[in-house]
Design a protein around this motif. Sequence first.
Motif, PDB file in Angstrom:
ATOM      1  N   VAL A 114      -9.303   8.323  -3.946  1.00 40.52           N
ATOM      2  CA  VAL A 114      -8.584   7.593  -2.756  1.00 40.52           C
ATOM      3  C   VAL A 114      -8.377   8.866  -1.804  1.00 40.52           C
ATOM      4  O   VAL A 114      -8.380   8.876  -0.453  1.00 40.52           O
ATOM      5  CB  VAL A 114      -7.165   7.139  -3.267  1.00 40.52           C
ATOM      6  CG1 VAL A 114      -6.098   6.862  -2.331  1.00 40.52           C
ATOM      7  CG2 VAL A 114      -7.319   5.860  -4.045  1.00 40.52           C
ATOM      8  N   ASP A 150      -9.660   8.503   1.821  1.00 36.46           N
ATOM      9  CA  ASP A 150      -8.586   8.476   2.934  1.00 36.46           C
ATOM     10  C   ASP A 150      -8.592   9.856   3.838  1.00 36.46           C
ATOM     11  O   ASP A 150      -8.025   9.608   4.893  1.00 36.46           O
ATOM     12  CB  ASP A 150      -7.107   7.972   2.333  1.00 36.46           C
ATOM     13  CG  ASP A 150      -7.325   6.411   1.790  1.00 36.46           C
ATOM     14  OD1 ASP A 150      -8.359   5.893   1.965  1.00 36.46           O
ATOM     15  OD2 ASP A 150      -6.488   6.162   1.253  1.00 36.46           O
ATOM     16  N   GLU A 201      -7.408   8.412  -8.443  1.00 32.90           N
ATOM     17  CA  GLU A 201      -6.510   9.212  -7.251  1.00 32.90           C
ATOM     18  C   GLU A 201      -7.247  10.111  -6.627  1.00 32.90           C
ATOM     19  O   GLU A 201      -7.123  10.042  -5.419  1.00 32.90           O
ATOM     20  CB  GLU A 201      -5.355   9.998  -8.180  1.00 32.90           C
ATOM     21  CG  GLU A 201      -4.516   8.965  -8.729  1.00 32.90           C
ATOM     22  CD  GLU A 201      -3.167  10.066  -9.554  1.00 32.90           C
ATOM     23  OE1 GLU A 201      -2.900  11.131  -9.286  1.00 32.90           O
ATOM     24  OE2 GLU A 201      -2.570   9.277 -10.295  1.00 32.90           O
TER      25      GLU A 201
END
Length: 180
Positions: free
Chosen positions: A72, A76, A69
């Motif tokens: 990411v 991003d 998590e």
Amino acid sequence: REAEVQQNVGDRINNNPPAFPPLPRGYGWFEAYKRLYMYMDFMEGQNLEKVLETNGPLTLLEALQVGMEICVVLRDYVHGYVDPAGRQVPIVHRDIKPANIQRLTAGGTHCLLDFGLARTAHLSAQTQLRQTKAGTEGFQAPEQKGMFGGRIGDYTDVLALGATIYNLLTNDFLPIAHAE
């Protein structure tokens, strides 16, 4: 500075909101009584340092979930940050550790907190070297201690995330964490 980074990174969330926000959106800042304050989303949950203190080490599956998590989030929203003019301006968090990862009450996902030490990765080597003595002992990359010329980048956060996962699994620091 933290408010600027938090607001800019949070703008990416505003433009494409995920089901569970991976980091709090910053809305601005103000000064009162000679102090700066910022306002942002409240992320209800418990930081992983407290989870570790209360429940002991995480299982391998739990720790890997945290790692995926946060990877990411870094890819991003932080390292892949693109400013409003369309320029890629990677941000380095510089203080990834269990206390700065919040397990959200709603959904049990994790978000990254505390951008107080965050910097862009495009600073000159000399400027970076002056700003490297930051982070938390036990989770710092060698370049944050002034080693290897002190040049930070996305790899700085990757090492800190690895040290964080190790800590979540063992309730201890990496054996090399305190090496100079």
